[in-house]
Scaffold this motif. Sequence first.
Motif, PDB file in Angstrom:
ATOM      1  N   TYR A  76       0.838  -1.205   0.000  1.00 22.21           N
ATOM      2  CA  TYR A  76       0.000   0.000   0.000  1.00 22.21           C
ATOM      3  C   TYR A  76       0.868   1.249   0.000  1.00 22.21           C
ATOM      4  CZ  TYR A  76      -4.029   2.958   1.322  1.00 22.21           C
ATOM      5  OH  TYR A  76      -5.022   3.886   1.355  1.00 22.21           O
ATOM      6  N   THR A  84      -2.873   4.003  -3.096  1.00 21.09           N
ATOM      7  CA  THR A  84      -2.663   3.002  -4.148  1.00 21.09           C
ATOM      8  C   THR A  84      -2.450   1.648  -3.481  1.00 21.09           C
ATOM      9  OG1 THR A  84      -1.569   4.624  -5.578  1.00 21.09           O
ATOM     10  CG2 THR A  84      -1.269   2.286  -6.105  1.00 21.09           C
ATOM     11  N   GLU A  86      -0.915  -1.793  -3.666  1.00 20.15           N
ATOM     12  CA  GLU A  86       0.232  -2.244  -4.454  1.00 20.15           C
ATOM     13  C   GLU A  86       0.290  -3.754  -4.659  1.00 20.15           C
ATOM     14  OE1 GLU A  86       2.118  -0.103  -5.804  1.00 20.15           O
ATOM     15  OE2 GLU A  86       2.008   1.741  -4.635  1.00 20.15           O
ATOM     16  N   HIS A  87      -0.597  -4.516  -4.009  1.00 17.81           N
ATOM     17  CA  HIS A  87      -0.529  -5.978  -4.116  1.00 17.81           C
ATOM     18  C   HIS A  87      -1.919  -6.544  -4.350  1.00 17.81           C
ATOM     19  CE1 HIS A  87       0.458 -10.160  -3.157  1.00 17.81           C
ATOM     20  NE2 HIS A  87       1.747  -9.819  -3.276  1.00 17.81           N
ATOM     21  N   ASN A  88      -2.006  -7.501  -5.266  1.00 19.53           N
ATOM     22  CA  ASN A  88      -3.300  -8.059  -5.649  1.00 19.53           C
ATOM     23  C   ASN A  88      -4.010  -8.756  -4.489  1.00 19.53           C
ATOM     24  OD1 ASN A  88      -2.955  -7.197  -8.280  1.00 19.53           O
ATOM     25  ND2 ASN A  88      -2.009  -9.130  -8.949  1.00 19.53           N
ATOM     26  N   PHE A  89      -3.255  -9.286  -3.548  1.00 16.99           N
ATOM     27  CA  PHE A  89      -3.845 -10.009  -2.427  1.00 16.99           C
ATOM     28  C   PHE A  89      -4.754  -9.086  -1.599  1.00 16.99           C
ATOM     29  CE2 PHE A  89      -3.525 -11.587   2.017  1.00 16.99           C
ATOM     30  CZ  PHE A  89      -4.221 -12.778   1.835  1.00 16.99           C
ATOM     31  N   GLU A  91      -6.296  -6.347  -2.938  1.00 17.72           N
ATOM     32  CA  GLU A  91      -7.116  -5.569  -3.865  1.00 17.72           C
ATOM     33  C   GLU A  91      -8.533  -5.403  -3.315  1.00 17.72           C
ATOM     34  OE1 GLU A  91      -7.517  -3.175  -7.008  1.00 17.72           O
ATOM     35  OE2 GLU A  91      -5.691  -4.353  -6.632  1.00 17.72           O
ATOM     36  N   ASP A  92      -8.986  -4.161  -3.251  1.00 16.11           N
ATOM     37  CA  ASP A  92     -10.329  -3.822  -2.754  1.00 16.11           C
ATOM     38  C   ASP A  92     -10.535  -4.205  -1.293  1.00 16.11           C
ATOM     39  OD1 ASP A  92     -11.070  -2.866  -5.282  1.00 16.11           O
ATOM     40  OD2 ASP A  92     -11.669  -4.883  -5.929  1.00 16.11           O
ATOM     41  N   ARG A  93      -9.446  -4.403  -0.547  1.00 14.63           N
ATOM     42  CA  ARG A  93      -9.605  -4.786   0.867  1.00 14.63           C
ATOM     43  C   ARG A  93      -8.942  -3.809   1.826  1.00 14.63           C
ATOM     44  NH1 ARG A  93      -8.240  -9.221   3.612  1.00 14.63           N
ATOM     45  NH2 ARG A  93      -6.339  -9.675   2.440  1.00 14.63           N
TER      46      ARG A  93
END
Length: 223
Positions: A76, A84, A86-89, A91-93
């Motif tokens: 993040y 932003t 920065e990591h897909n894991f 994402e939106d969390r």
Amino acid sequence: MMAAVAPLLLIALLCGLLAPRCDGACAEVDSDTEAVAGRGFKLGCISCKRRSEVEGSATVEWYFRPDGESDFVHIYSYNENGPTIEHNFFEDRIDWNGSKRSNDIQDASIYVLNVTFNDSGTYRCFFYRTLTYENYEYFDTVDKVVHLTVVAKATRGTASIVSEVMMYVSIIGLQVWLLIEMIYCYRKIAAAGEEALREAANAEYLAIASESKDNCAGVQVGE
């Protein structure tokens, strides 16, 4: 006169006792370290700027190392352009839960939605701060670490219970101390007022006695 002044002095004293003694509104509080799976959780990260009169700005970076792993991953960022992920894991969390409407970031907390057991691990929060003086800029980096454990059900350990009991004891002790201070100061002010009234009465008595004496002397001379 003294009766009117005494309440004002008492109010001023209470204002002085109850006024917060802290540098600005920032207080560095450690983050909670236990989250419940399926719920949201606030990862706290606060770094108070020591020179409040100096203009400053900061950017923030969050990193995460899962339990059992050796490396941190960048998850993040937050700067003047906003957040932003920065990591897909994550994402939106992740939602920003820190300082708002200011580049002078002192609270870089984030809120993790729908926590999972895979979120257990070590989180690191970096402040990259710039202090702007008249003739130069000072750059500083602050690193905060949070060790997070995710559990299936909220637990209340002994440390939490003891901490809560101590908090209530401290609050009661502070209230008792303030009450004692109020009584002591009120009595002291009242005693000072009574002493002033006695002195005024004595002075008035002496003035009357002196005037009477002068009048008697004048009558004797006239005879």
